[in-house]
Motif scaffolding. Structure first.
Motif, PDB file in Angstrom:
ATOM      1  N   GLU A 152     -80.553  -8.966  37.421  1.00  0.00           N
ATOM      2  CA  GLU A 152     -81.253  -9.962  38.455  1.00  0.00           C
ATOM      3  C   GLU A 152     -81.861  -8.969  39.523  1.00  0.00           C
ATOM      4  OE1 GLU A 152     -81.831 -13.026  38.106  1.00  0.00           O
ATOM      5  OE2 GLU A 152     -80.899 -12.867  36.116  1.00  0.00           O
ATOM      6  N   ARG A 153     -81.066  -7.938  40.086  1.00  0.00           N
ATOM      7  CA  ARG A 153     -81.614  -7.024  40.998  1.00  0.00           C
ATOM      8  C   ARG A 153     -82.877  -6.236  40.479  1.00  0.00           C
ATOM      9  NH1 ARG A 153     -78.773  -1.518  43.573  1.00  0.00           N
ATOM     10  NH2 ARG A 153     -80.375  -0.922  44.817  1.00  0.00           N
ATOM     11  N   ALA A 154     -82.794  -6.019  39.361  1.00  0.00           N
ATOM     12  CA  ALA A 154     -83.837  -5.042  38.376  1.00  0.00           C
ATOM     13  C   ALA A 154     -85.100  -6.174  38.563  1.00  0.00           C
ATOM     14  CB  ALA A 154     -83.445  -4.840  37.171  1.00  0.00           C
ATOM     15  N   ARG A 155     -84.804  -7.430  38.074  1.00  0.00           N
ATOM     16  CA  ARG A 155     -85.979  -8.228  37.919  1.00  0.00           C
ATOM     17  C   ARG A 155     -86.623  -8.678  39.528  1.00  0.00           C
ATOM     18  NH1 ARG A 155     -83.033 -12.907  34.502  1.00  0.00           N
ATOM     19  NH2 ARG A 155     -83.536 -12.119  32.402  1.00  0.00           N
ATOM     20  N   ALA A 156     -85.860  -8.605  40.279  1.00  0.00           N
ATOM     21  CA  ALA A 156     -86.370  -8.587  41.861  1.00  0.00           C
ATOM     22  C   ALA A 156     -87.152  -7.335  42.326  1.00  0.00           C
ATOM     23  CB  ALA A 156     -85.046  -8.894  42.713  1.00  0.00           C
ATOM     24  N   MET A 157     -86.617  -6.393  41.728  1.00  0.00           N
ATOM     25  CA  MET A 157     -87.342  -5.136  42.020  1.00  0.00           C
ATOM     26  C   MET A 157     -88.780  -4.975  41.516  1.00  0.00           C
ATOM     27  SD  MET A 157     -84.019  -2.351  41.722  1.00  0.00           S
ATOM     28  CE  MET A 157     -85.224  -1.014  41.850  1.00  0.00           C
ATOM     29  N   LEU A 158     -88.642  -5.435  40.155  1.00  0.00           N
ATOM     30  CA  LEU A 158     -89.874  -5.502  39.320  1.00  0.00           C
ATOM     31  C   LEU A 158     -91.023  -6.396  39.974  1.00  0.00           C
ATOM     32  CD1 LEU A 158     -91.505  -4.644  36.823  1.00  0.00           C
ATOM     33  CD2 LEU A 158     -90.832  -6.694  35.600  1.00  0.00           C
ATOM     34  N   LYS A 159     -90.414  -7.507  40.609  1.00  0.00           N
ATOM     35  CA  LYS A 159     -91.364  -8.616  41.287  1.00  0.00           C
ATOM     36  C   LYS A 159     -91.955  -8.161  42.671  1.00  0.00           C
ATOM     37  CE  LYS A 159     -91.562 -13.295  42.978  1.00  0.00           C
ATOM     38  NZ  LYS A 159     -90.532 -14.677  43.165  1.00  0.00           N
ATOM     39  N   GLN A 160     -91.169  -7.282  43.221  1.00  0.00           N
ATOM     40  CA  GLN A 160     -91.449  -6.524  44.398  1.00  0.00           C
ATOM     41  C   GLN A 160     -92.581  -5.594  44.269  1.00  0.00           C
ATOM     42  OE1 GLN A 160     -87.939  -5.830  46.273  1.00  0.00           O
ATOM     43  NE2 GLN A 160     -87.115  -7.900  46.814  1.00  0.00           N
ATOM     44  N   SER A 161     -92.496  -4.954  43.349  1.00  0.00           N
ATOM     45  CA  SER A 161     -93.203  -3.600  42.826  1.00  0.00           C
ATOM     46  C   SER A 161     -94.636  -4.007  42.687  1.00  0.00           C
ATOM     47  CB  SER A 161     -92.903  -3.113  41.455  1.00  0.00           C
ATOM     48  OG  SER A 161     -93.357  -3.991  40.392  1.00  0.00           O
ATOM     49  N   GLY A 162     -94.987  -5.239  42.543  1.00  0.00           N
ATOM     50  CA  GLY A 162     -96.615  -5.588  42.334  1.00  0.00           C
ATOM     51  C   GLY A 162     -97.019  -5.546  40.754  1.00  0.00           C
ATOM     52  N   TYR A 163     -95.921  -5.491  39.893  1.00  0.00           N
ATOM     53  CA  TYR A 163     -96.177  -5.404  38.485  1.00  0.00           C
ATOM     54  C   TYR A 163     -97.016  -6.659  38.373  1.00  0.00           C
ATOM     55  CZ  TYR A 163     -95.467  -5.744  33.584  1.00  0.00           C
ATOM     56  OH  TYR A 163     -95.740  -6.100  32.244  1.00  0.00           O
ATOM     57  N   ASN A 164     -98.128  -6.622  37.364  1.00  0.00           N
ATOM     58  CA  ASN A 164     -99.262  -7.636  37.173  1.00  0.00           C
ATOM     59  C   ASN A 164     -99.184  -8.156  35.781  1.00  0.00           C
ATOM     60  OD1 ASN A 164    -101.202  -9.783  38.279  1.00  0.00           O
ATOM     61  ND2 ASN A 164    -102.715  -8.362  37.904  1.00  0.00           N
ATOM     62  N   ASN A 165     -98.132  -7.917  35.137  1.00  0.00           N
ATOM     63  CA  ASN A 165     -97.904  -8.314  33.596  1.00  0.00           C
ATOM     64  C   ASN A 165     -98.725  -7.325  32.707  1.00  0.00           C
ATOM     65  OD1 ASN A 165     -96.833  -9.917  31.672  1.00  0.00           O
ATOM     66  ND2 ASN A 165     -98.674 -10.826  31.225  1.00  0.00           N
ATOM     67  N   GLU A 166     -99.121  -5.967  33.339  1.00  0.00           N
ATOM     68  CA  GLU A 166     -99.822  -4.967  32.786  1.00  0.00           C
ATOM     69  C   GLU A 166     -98.947  -4.886  31.258  1.00  0.00           C
ATOM     70  OE1 GLU A 166    -100.300  -3.651  36.781  1.00  0.00           O
ATOM     71  OE2 GLU A 166     -98.916  -4.411  35.608  1.00  0.00           O
ATOM     72  N   ARG A 167     -99.949  -4.516  30.180  1.00  0.00           N
ATOM     73  CA  ARG A 167     -99.202  -4.555  28.944  1.00  0.00           C
ATOM     74  C   ARG A 167     -98.696  -3.046  28.770  1.00  0.00           C
ATOM     75  NH1 ARG A 167    -102.088  -3.102  23.510  1.00  0.00           N
ATOM     76  NH2 ARG A 167    -103.726  -2.638  24.538  1.00  0.00           N
ATOM     77  N   ALA A 171     -87.232  -0.491  38.515  1.00  0.00           N
ATOM     78  CA  ALA A 171     -86.756  -1.544  38.147  1.00  0.00           C
ATOM     79  C   ALA A 171     -86.318  -1.465  36.603  1.00  0.00           C
ATOM     80  CB  ALA A 171     -87.823  -2.592  38.122  1.00  0.00           C
ATOM     81  N   LEU A 172     -87.088  -0.706  35.848  1.00  0.00           N
ATOM     82  CA  LEU A 172     -86.630  -0.252  34.391  1.00  0.00           C
ATOM     83  C   LEU A 172     -85.475   0.300  34.348  1.00  0.00           C
ATOM     84  CD1 LEU A 172     -87.228  -0.301  31.357  1.00  0.00           C
ATOM     85  CD2 LEU A 172     -88.691   1.655  31.874  1.00  0.00           C
TER      86      LEU A 172
END
Length: 533
Positions: free
Chosen positions: A357-372, A307-308
């Motif tokens: 927008e695609r990158a944001r969707a990928m990040l959401k699907q990755s399970g990212y939990n707002n880790e610092r 995603a990044l």
């Protein structure tokens, strides 16, 4: 180092106003050749240190067995030559006669073997070469042998590796007593300059004298190869943090050579006939990238990394430098740098169009939990700082919880080595810039060659990349077509695993006083062969 502009200009005027011609000429001949480097010199050992300024220092004080010329070819330097067996498993190297260390002792094959072993325990290419070796031993005072247990196609290129970590030679008594991860305490080389360690001010100033014992090769200087003849008695390596002061010092004649011209002053310097801008291309260009901590959340998650990578807009990042047209590429997804012999953008097809927008969707699907995400921002680096600010903004727009921590480069480089989690002083991402010399061959490339090594901050590990590296390693250098195929396959894997996301390719030219004659435009500061006009 603070050099107020008024002081520089006043000094320059005083130095020229009303001075008799013969006196001015005598003072010019004795004046040190002053090189302004991009970062302060903190580490003197080129094997322990990882910074370009340590490499620049080392080329003045140490020497290499093999050196790259201006065309990219490898030529004997400390070596008189070599012989290769028909099966390409045995290399016999012969030193040039008459080589001496700065203390007057003779350079021996034992010294070279010890230096290569120390380098081979530290450098990515060196480790691969030593893993392929059966034996490395001196056979006489002036010759040594490398016997391979399996084919290794790039032996000569490894010995002539031009940038970090370059296999510089030092006496065996030093090389065998200091681990490669720890800086040596005694600086003893055989290069064209001697180092005045007694008046070194770390991070600010280093002084050198012409080495009267140095034995240059007979042929003309060419790139890093050929006859390293020094025509100026003294040289200095200094740091000037402020870009405007740096440019003013060069124009006033207070300094002679800037490793990198300040970007904001490029249009002015291009019009100033008193200075000459280098013309970097190919391997002399630079590539920005993000070192990611693959061992810690969130970048231990491949989908977060992907995603990044999708969110990084290279055109916007490189535009932060305000470079003139023709000095940057809007996009390059070649780990080995676009415009170099092994360049390939294979695997980068999906990245040619930034899609936030695609990158944001990928990040959401990755399970990212707002880790610092602890982002080490080296604000003291004029090359990295502008790009880093844009990268941070793009990471936040993606939705990452970025903890931007500003510091100087020396502090960032030290903390970068930490393997602790971010709660205990660790890190998540570090923006960096490398030259093509450090990227153009997969065996030196930071996004490919450190695969699974665990010995450097790049803690990526891709099982599919390992056999590709071994096959490339064994392929003879003359088989360029096959090496290009393998480089393309490795580029595809490095992008798929997001080993080292790229942030843009650009030029950052050196600039020097036009009165200097014989300056070698190579892509890193070459301080020999220079005369004052």
């Amino acid at each position: 180092m603070n050099w107020p502009r008024r002081t520089i200009l006043a000094t320059a005027l005083a130095a020229t106003g009303g001075m008799p011609w013969r006196t001015a000429r005598a003072q010019a001949a004795d004046r040190p050749l002053r090189l302004v480097v991009n970062a302060g010199l903190q580490v003197l050992d080129p094997i322990a240190g990882t910074s370009f300024v340590t490499r620049n220092f080392a080329y003045m004080v140490f020497d290499t067995l093999v050196a790259m010329d201006g065309s990219g070819a490898m030529r004997p330097q400390m070596l008189q030559g070599w012989q290769i067996s028909e099966d390409r498993l045995t290399y016999r190297f012969t030193l040039r006669p008459g080589l001496e260390w700065h203390d007057g002792r003779k350079v021996t094959a034992e010294d070279c073997v010890a230096s290569l072993r120390r380098w081979g325990a530290r450098d990515s290419t060196g480790r691969r070469l030593m893993a392929a070796a059966r034996e490395l031993r001196p056979v006489s005072a002036g010759s040594f042998v490398l016997e391979l247990a399996r084919p290794f196609g790039g032996v000569i290129s490894a010995l002539g590796k031009p940038s970090v970590h370059t296999p510089f030679m030092m006496p065996a008594r030093i090389a065998t007593t200091t681990p490669p991860s720890q800086p040596v305490k005694e600086i003893m080389g055989s290069g064209p300059f001697t180092f005045r360690q007694d008046n070194w001010v770390p991070g600010e100033r280093a002084s050198f004298r012409r080495n009267p014992r140095y034995l240059p090769r007979e042929e003309p200087a060419d790139g890093l190869a050929g006859g390293k003849r020094v025509f100026i008695e003294h040289a200095e390596m200094i740091t000037i943090d402020d870009a405007s002061t740096r440019a003013a010092a060069l124009q006033a004649g207070e300094v002679d050579y800037l490793e990198y011209a300040p970007f904001d002053y490029l249009p002015i310097l291009q019009r100033d006939k008193r200075v000459t801008l280098a013309k970097p291309n190919g391997m002399a260009q630079l590539m920005g990238g993000l070192a990611l901590n693959h061992a810690q959340p969130p970048f231990n998650n491949l989908r977060v990394r992907q995603a990044l990578q999708m969110a990084l807009n290279q055109g916007e990042i490189v535009a932060a430098h305000g470079l003139p047209e023709g000095m940057f590429l809007p996009l390059c997804q070649s780990m080995t740098l676009c415009g170099t012999p092994l360049a390939s953008e294979a695997g980068g097809e999906a990245l040619r169009q930034v899609d936030l927008e695609r990158a944001r969707a990928m990040l959401k699907q990755s399970g990212y939990n707002n880790e610092r995400v602890v982002f080490l921002h080296p604000q003291s680096s004029p090359l990295i700082n502008p790009m880093a600010m844009v990268v941070v903004d793009q990471m936040r727009k993606l939705g990452l919880n970025v903890d931007q921590q500003a510091m100087d480069w020396a502090t960032a480089a030290q903390r970068w080595l930490s393997k602790e989690p971010v709660e205990r002083g660790g890190w998540s991402a570090v923006p960096v810039v490398y030259t093509g010399f450090d990227l153009a061959d997969p065996l030196v490339n930071v996004g490919i060659s450190y695969n699974g090594a665990g010995t450097a901050p790049w803690l990526y590990n891709d099982a599919e990349l390992t056999p590709m590296l071994l096959e490339f390693e064994a392929e003879p250098e003359e088989n360029l077509a096959r090496r290009r195929e393998l480089a393309a396959a490795m580029n595809r894997r490095a992008l798929a695993n997001v080993n080292f996301p790229l942030t843009g390719q650009f030029s950052s030219p050196a600039v020097w006083r036009s009165e200097l004659q014989g300056v070698i435009d190579f892509g890193l500061p070459v301080m020999w062969n220079i005369r004052r006009g």
